[in-house]
Every structure is written in C-alpha cells, then in structure tokens.
Design an enzyme around this catalytic site. Structure first.
Site, PDB file in Angstrom:
ATOM      1  N   LYS A 111     -54.546  72.297  70.175  1.00  0.00           N
ATOM      2  CA  LYS A 111     -54.904  72.346  71.590  1.00  0.00           C
ATOM      3  C   LYS A 111     -53.688  72.494  72.497  1.00  0.00           C
ATOM      4  O   LYS A 111     -53.801  72.966  73.620  1.00  0.00           O
ATOM      5  CB  LYS A 111     -55.742  71.122  71.955  1.00  0.00           C
TER       6      LYS A 111
HETATM    7  C1  LIG Z   1     -60.677  70.236  68.951  1.00  0.00           C
HETATM    8  C2  LIG Z   1     -60.435  70.242  67.504  1.00  0.00           C
HETATM    9  C3  LIG Z   1     -61.249  70.992  66.641  1.00  0.00           C
HETATM   10  C4  LIG Z   1     -62.464  71.739  67.122  1.00  0.00           C
HETATM   11  O1  LIG Z   1     -62.138  72.825  67.956  1.00  0.00           O
HETATM   12  P1  LIG Z   1     -63.274  73.509  68.850  1.00  0.00           P
HETATM   13  O2  LIG Z   1     -62.555  74.514  69.673  1.00  0.00           O
HETATM   14  O3  LIG Z   1     -63.872  72.421  69.678  1.00  0.00           O
HETATM   15  O4  LIG Z   1     -64.275  74.109  67.925  1.00  0.00           O
HETATM   16  C5  LIG Z   1     -60.917  71.016  65.296  1.00  0.00           C
HETATM   17  N1  LIG Z   1     -59.862  70.324  64.824  1.00  0.00           N
HETATM   18  C6  LIG Z   1     -59.076  69.581  65.619  1.00  0.00           C
HETATM   19  C7  LIG Z   1     -57.950  68.831  65.022  1.00  0.00           C
HETATM   20  C8  LIG Z   1     -59.318  69.525  66.996  1.00  0.00           C
HETATM   21  O5  LIG Z   1     -58.527  68.803  67.778  1.00  0.00           O
END
Ligand SMILES: *Cc1c(COP(=O)(O)O)cnc(C)c1O
Length: 459
Positions: A111
C-alpha cells in the site's frame, strides 16, 4: 481524461474531483470515460526504464492537467526515494514461480507504493488552495499505516484512521499509533473491518458532515491508488526473462483494488493472460468468480487480516464493465447487494469474468503449510497474504510466467510466522523502535454519531 460515476454516467469529472472526493456523491465509484491504450510498439519503447521513469509514462494520461509534467516528475521521484529498493519493487525467482516483492516501502506493505504518491498529490493540491482537508479512512491494518506515513506532518491536512479493535496484528497497530505528529488520529472501533468501512461510507454519504469537515478518502476505491498500482504490473513485465510466454498474476485479494489495477493494466495494453484472485476463507470473490454467486457472509478472523473482508468495494467497477457501462443496471446490482446481500452473475457475464480472472481460496491450515513448505524448500519466509497468492498457483494450474504479488513483509505478522515455522520474523532495524514507543489511539464504540463527534472535536 474525463471520469464518470459507475452509478450515473451523465456527469463528467476531472481527475482533481476524482482524487479529492474518492467516492462519487451518488455512492458510485469513479471510472474513466475512455482509456489511453498502448500498442506493442509503445510497450517496447518503455523497455529499460527505471521504475520512476516508467511511472512518469503510465500516470500522465490519467491525471490530465492536474499538474505539470515537472511537478509530477518531482513528486514521483520524492515518493519513491523512501523505498529500500532503488526500483521500488523486486522480482525474485522461487521454484517454478516468481515473487514480485512490493513491501519495500516505509510501512512494509504494497500500500506504500500508491499511498506515498497520494501524499505528494495532496501536498501539491493544498499548496495551491486555501483550505484544510480531513482524510478519514478505514483500515484492515495496512492501509492506515501507509496513509499515515504519507500524510503525517503535512500542512492543512489531518488524517483519521479507523481500525477494528484487537483485530489487527500488534506490529500493524504500532506502525500506526507510535507517531508523534499532531495531524494523525487513530481510532480503534469496537467492531470488524466491515464495520469500520461502513462508518466511513456513512460519513461520506452524510453530505452536511462530509462537506463541513472537508472530508477526503484514501481507501482502496480511490482511483489515484489504482493508477499508481498499475505501474508495477508494467514494470514486472519488463523484468521477466521471456515475456513472450503467457503472463499470469496471482494477487492476494481483499477489496479487489490491487487486482483491479492489474486488470486496468491489461485494459490499456499490457499482455496479461490471467489474474488469480487469491482469497483467504473470506471467499466472497472466489465464490463469485468460480460459481457466479456474489453473496455476503459473516466475516471470519484469519491470520491474513488485511483480507478479512466480505464486501469487496472495487468489485463495483467490474460490475459496471459487465453491464456494458450501463449505470442503471450497476445501480440496481449495488442496491441488491446492499438490501439482499446478494448479486447473481449470469453465465454470459461469468464467462466474461473468466477471460481475465480465475480464483482460489485457502483455509488457515493451508496457509500455514505453504509458509512452512516455502521456508523448507527455498529458505524464504512469506507473509500469510503472500502465501495465499503463492498457493493459488497450486490450485489453479497455469502455463507460462507465474507471478505472485508479495503484498506484505512477514515481520508484520510475527505470530502467524512463528506458528508456521517457529521462527520470529524480525522487523528491519530502522523500524525496531516502534516496539517500545508509546502508542496513541482511542477506542470508540461502533456508533456513527459518536465517531462523528469524536472527529469534530479534534479538528
Ligand atoms: C490490502 C492488502 C491486501 C488486499 O488488497 P486489496 O487491494 O484490498 O485487494 C492483500 N495483502 C495485504 C498485505 C494487504 O495489506
């Protein structure tokens, strides 16, 4: 590039609105009216570019005249200078598949890749504006930390992060709550992630409240995040030894944001064969993609908490595509989901989905076993989310270049790692301090009015 809402395609918006609002006033998600498509020869021209240079090619068509080329270039360079890898991400061969490591940013999850850029976008926007913005965001653990790191200490902007109390790992929480900046507010909600998400949605929907506090959103439906994430799918393409073979991505999925960014890359010309939507036992997307029933069930707590989600917000963008961009049909489908917790996908639409997406789901034992297997065979520790992506290629057999997106560093989930292989996964040295620092957060009831007051009292 003009944008419309998935629930009303008669009004046009520019990128600035899309970015600052996050969600359209009618509750729909923003989507471009038309896309800039790359041909094979364009793709060839991007070969050998560094990550930041590639981002400077992929992002501009989406943002139009939001900022000049020079400003964008400066923001991209600054955003990605905080990553521990020169080219932001890394591709590592592990047996018959490759792992695209996306967790080399400040808060150890993918993210950061989008959020650092968003932080720069807000700063740029506010430097030309006489206003103060309040970001309110729900997190299942990783979004909040990434958003806080990107926004902390910036002028004219506060950030309020709602996380489900006691339902995220200690490291995840401490990455959010140990900062000292005055513009960061952590709220632990007595509920699960969907409760947090619903509170944020309800605050947005209350126009008098959201306008009063100048509320802005950075959750995974924010289009700016999607475009930032599409860059690494392109970058990965150039890292492959033989990119003439079919390319498949397995994406650990919760809110359908990351995998949607991959699908967007495909729509604008990246030659991808399939995306595997890899879920944990909260498998609404697996049931939707394999059987055609998108049906809400109770959320289960798992060792991959960032994917403990039932409603996958970004799925609305795919529903809009399936309905051939018909806003009325999309609105109806979303209403059905809201009222009956259910959306049935026709066989024709399911075939359309399966042209691009396959899916899998994994229970807790399977996840622990994958972590153990990969550690034994390759001396590599996968975090539980990444393990789900890795294992998906054992359930869904595909030929070609099989790429697993590694979405988090294992040290964010030390209990799960210890349970699987009896090893303590350590934080990188520069982050060890968070284990001793004092934490700042308030625990608040799962109650809309209480949360609204809590926020108002602090701005
Ligand atoms: C947010 C997250 C996901 C899921 O991603 P999306 O975009 O919500 O599908 C998967 N793995 C980790 C470690 C995350 O932080």
């Amino acid at each position: 590039m003009d944008y419309v809402s998935t629930r009303n395609s008669s009004n046009s918006f520019e990128f600035k609105d899309v970015f600052i609002k996050g969600l359209a006033d009618d509750g729909g998600l923003f989507i471009p009216k038309s896309l800039h498509r790359y041909e094979k020869k364009d793709l060839h021209e991007f070969k050998n570019l560094e990550y930041t240079e590639l981002a400077k090619k992929i992002i501009p068509p989406f943002i139009g005249d939001f900022m000049s080329e020079e400003d964008l270039s400066r923001i991209i360079d600054k955003s990605y200078s905080v990553f521990r890898k020169k080219n932001v991400v890394d591709l590592v061969k592990v047996g018959d598949r490759s792992i695209l490591e996306l967790f080399h940013g400040p808060t150890l999850a993918f993210k950061d890749v989008a959020m650092q850029l968003l932080g720069g976008f807000y700063e740029y926007y506010l430097s030309n504006q006489n206003e103060k913005i309040n970001i309110v965001v729900a997190t299942s653990g990783d979004t909040g930390a990434a958003a806080i790191d990107a926004i902390k200490g910036k002028n004219n902007i506060n950030i309020f992060v709602l996380h489900p109390n006691n339902r995220i790992s200690k490291v995840q929480r401490r990455l959010m709550t140990t900062g000292k900046e005055k513009n960061v507010f952590n709220i632990a909600i007595e509920g699960n992630f969907d409760d947090c998400q619903n509170l944020v949605k309800a605050m947005f929907a209350d126009k008098s409240f959201s306008n009063e506090i100048k509320m802005s959103g950075v959750n995974s439906i924010n289009w700016a995040r999607i475009i930032a994430q599409s860059v690494y799918y392109f970058y990965c393409y150039y890292l492959m030894e033989d990119n003439n073979k079919p390319i498949n991505f397995s994406v650990p999925t919760g809110n359908f944001g990351d995998v949607y960014a991959g699908y967007l890359s495909k729509k604008i010309g990246l030659p991808v064969n399939k995306f595997i939507v890899a879920t944990n036992q909260n498998d609404i997307l697996h049931r939707a993609i394999s059987k055609g029933t998108y049906e809400v069930e109770k959320v289960a707590e798992t060792i991959s908490p960032s994917m403990d989600i039932q409603l996958a917000s970004n799925f609305e963008r795919l529903i809009y595509d399936l309905n051939n961009h018909n806003d009325e049909k999309t609105t109806k489908a979303m209403k059905d989901i809201k009222e009956n917790g259910k959306y049935l996908i026709s066989e024709e639409n399911l075939n359309k989905i399966n042209n691009h997406f396959l899916s899998s789901s994994m229970n807790e034992n399977e996840v622990l076993n994958i972590i153990k297997d990969v550690h034994t065979k390759f001396n590599m520790i996968l975090d539980p989310h990444t393990a789900i992506g890795y294992g998906a290629f054992d359930k869904v057999k595909l030929e070609g270049n099989n790429i697993v997106l590694a979405t988090a560093h294992p040290c964010k989930f030390p209990d799960a790692i210890e349970k699987a292989i009896n090893i303590k996964s350590e934080l990188p040295n520069e982050l060890l301090y968070i284990l001793d620092e004092k934490e700042n957060y308030d625990i608040v009831e799962n109650n809309l009015d209480k949360i609204k007051n809590h926020i108002k009292e602090r701005i």
